[in-house]
Motif scaffolding. Sequence first.
Motif, mmCIF file in Angstrom:
data_model
loop_
_atom_site.group_PDB
_atom_site.id
_atom_site.type_symbol
_atom_site.label_atom_id
_atom_site.label_comp_id
_atom_site.label_asym_id
_atom_site.label_seq_id
_atom_site.Cartn_x
_atom_site.Cartn_y
_atom_site.Cartn_z
ATOM 1 N N ALA A 1 18.028 -17.144 108.704
ATOM 2 C CA ALA A 1 17.861 -16.940 107.261
ATOM 3 C C ALA A 1 17.452 -18.246 106.586
ATOM 4 O O ALA A 1 16.552 -18.267 105.737
ATOM 5 C CB ALA A 1 19.147 -16.396 106.653
ATOM 6 N N ALA A 2 18.112 -19.331 106.957
ATOM 7 C CA ALA A 2 17.797 -20.630 106.363
ATOM 8 C C ALA A 2 16.357 -21.041 106.663
ATOM 9 O O ALA A 2 15.629 -21.526 105.777
ATOM 10 C CB ALA A 2 18.769 -21.686 106.875
ATOM 11 N N LYS A 3 15.920 -20.851 107.899
ATOM 12 C CA LYS A 3 14.541 -21.186 108.262
ATOM 13 C C LYS A 3 13.550 -20.340 107.464
ATOM 14 O O LYS A 3 12.524 -20.844 106.981
ATOM 15 C CB LYS A 3 14.322 -20.968 109.761
ATOM 16 C CG LYS A 3 15.030 -21.963 110.661
ATOM 17 C CD LYS A 3 14.797 -21.612 112.123
ATOM 18 C CE LYS A 3 15.488 -22.570 113.074
ATOM 19 N NZ LYS A 3 15.269 -22.203 114.501
ATOM 20 N N SER A 4 13.848 -19.061 107.309
ATOM 21 C CA SER A 4 12.958 -18.160 106.585
ATOM 22 C C SER A 4 12.813 -18.585 105.128
ATOM 23 O O SER A 4 11.708 -18.581 104.574
ATOM 24 C CB SER A 4 13.496 -16.727 106.655
ATOM 25 O OG SER A 4 13.548 -16.261 107.983
ATOM 26 N N ILE A 5 13.924 -18.951 104.507
ATOM 27 C CA ILE A 5 13.884 -19.387 103.115
ATOM 28 C C ILE A 5 13.161 -20.726 103.000
ATOM 29 O O ILE A 5 12.387 -20.954 102.068
ATOM 30 C CB ILE A 5 15.305 -19.441 102.535
ATOM 31 C CG1 ILE A 5 15.878 -18.019 102.456
ATOM 32 C CG2 ILE A 5 15.322 -20.096 101.154
ATOM 33 C CD1 ILE A 5 17.367 -17.958 102.182
ATOM 34 N N ALA A 6 13.381 -21.609 103.959
ATOM 35 C CA ALA A 6 12.681 -22.897 103.961
ATOM 36 C C ALA A 6 11.172 -22.714 104.116
ATOM 37 O O ALA A 6 10.386 -23.555 103.653
ATOM 38 C CB ALA A 6 13.219 -23.788 105.076
ATOM 39 N N LEU A 7 10.749 -21.615 104.749
ATOM 40 C CA LEU A 7 9.318 -21.315 104.865
ATOM 41 C C LEU A 7 8.745 -20.745 103.571
ATOM 42 O O LEU A 7 7.521 -20.631 103.429
ATOM 43 C CB LEU A 7 9.088 -20.312 106.000
ATOM 44 C CG LEU A 7 9.205 -20.847 107.422
ATOM 45 C CD1 LEU A 7 9.168 -19.696 108.424
ATOM 46 C CD2 LEU A 7 8.106 -21.854 107.722
ATOM 47 N N GLY A 8 9.630 -20.343 102.647
ATOM 48 C CA GLY A 8 9.144 -19.849 101.365
ATOM 49 C C GLY A 8 9.666 -18.493 100.954
ATOM 50 O O GLY A 8 9.387 -18.031 99.843
ATOM 51 N N ALA A 9 10.409 -17.807 101.845
ATOM 52 C CA ALA A 9 10.949 -16.498 101.484
ATOM 53 C C ALA A 9 12.008 -16.641 100.396
ATOM 54 O O ALA A 9 12.677 -17.674 100.294
ATOM 55 C CB ALA A 9 11.545 -15.810 102.710
ATOM 56 N N ASP A 10 12.164 -15.609 99.597
ATOM 57 C CA ASP A 10 13.169 -15.610 98.546
ATOM 58 C C ASP A 10 14.510 -15.098 99.048
ATOM 59 O O ASP A 10 15.556 -15.613 98.664
ATOM 60 C CB ASP A 10 12.695 -14.744 97.370
ATOM 61 C CG ASP A 10 11.446 -15.319 96.729
ATOM 62 O OD1 ASP A 10 11.588 -16.170 95.836
ATOM 63 O OD2 ASP A 10 10.338 -14.936 97.144
ATOM 64 N N ILE A 11 14.473 -14.059 99.848
ATOM 65 C CA ILE A 11 15.694 -13.546 100.471
ATOM 66 C C ILE A 11 15.402 -13.178 101.919
ATOM 67 O O ILE A 11 14.242 -12.967 102.299
ATOM 68 C CB ILE A 11 16.297 -12.348 99.704
ATOM 69 C CG1 ILE A 11 15.325 -11.176 99.637
ATOM 70 C CG2 ILE A 11 16.738 -12.752 98.298
ATOM 71 C CD1 ILE A 11 15.945 -9.947 98.991
#
Length: 355
Positions: A286-296
């Motif tokens: 989840a943290a990696k996904s948000i760091a890539l630009g995802a909101d949730i």
Amino acid sequence: MQNTEANEGASTSKRKSEHIRICLQENVAGEGIDTGLESLRFRHNALPEIAFDDILLDTEWLGRRMRTPLLVSSMTGGTSEAGAINRRLAEAAEHRGWAIGLGSMRAAIEQEELAASFYIRDLAPSVPVIANLGAVQLNYGFGVEACRRAVDIAEADALVLHLNSMQEVFQPEGNTDFRGLLPRIEEVCRALEVPVGIKEVGWGVDADTAAALASVGAAFIDVAGAGGTSWSQVEKYRQNDPMRRLAAEAFAGWGIPTAQSIKEVKSRLPHMPVVASGGLQHGVDAAKSIALGADIAGFGRALLPRAAEGETKVSVDQLNEQFERIEFELRAAMFGIGAASVAELKHTNRLIPVR
């Protein structure tokens, strides 16, 4: 007409039961492909200069304040078993402050008595609830009113139209006419009183497709990338045609990995709200996904085994523990790079390729 709708509803309901069983008992993960998150790691910050207890997970999504940037991804509905799964997930989502998506609500539109399996608002009064229909059904008799009915049944805050072309190809009852869907999607986006988003089901969304969807009013994109559940693999186990069953094997590695899909969409559409789903297993994903630009970040099949446990209280307790663990992992990853908020995580420069 009523008999036809009842027969279609019964067929859809049976299919949903089979999907649950297959996802729990068979190997339905993509093969030879991963989410792409495995190829990224955080550069550790030995002196984070923040207190762990001060890390905040609250965020804003679609105009709603959320306690966490986390989502129960759309999974199921349309049977009594599926209804019980949805209600356990809803109870845990409300307790932990996660948004929750429902599985395809086609069965509830075709057969009204199945609507109860999608009603969770009484257990999830304060978190975003997302109704769900297959976009291709807009070519098979569904329109704005069916979409509005799905939202009303769920008392939902948003609707997602899912794109599942490859699943439909391998599904024995598949609907494969995807012609002219963009203007039909636009009609729904413009007419509905709630935000309408678009999601894939496990093969990802590329930048061009995302841009086309944004141009017709899509409020958010759930990339649902490759690396998790492969629905061609799921449908393989339902397929009686030996040729199609064998052909499904050739597509076990099909799709755009989740990480690549997030990057593509955000690069083309930096202001488009993005949900990261597709093979996420823990809070570091989840943290990696948000760091890539995802909101949730959305979790699906990873939650299903506990949600499918037969005894309600035990299941909900186990789900609460799993949700809490994912949140803890997310906070720990943020602590490890010195990000005290979701906004800081989204703008970190500490996510780097594995060499």
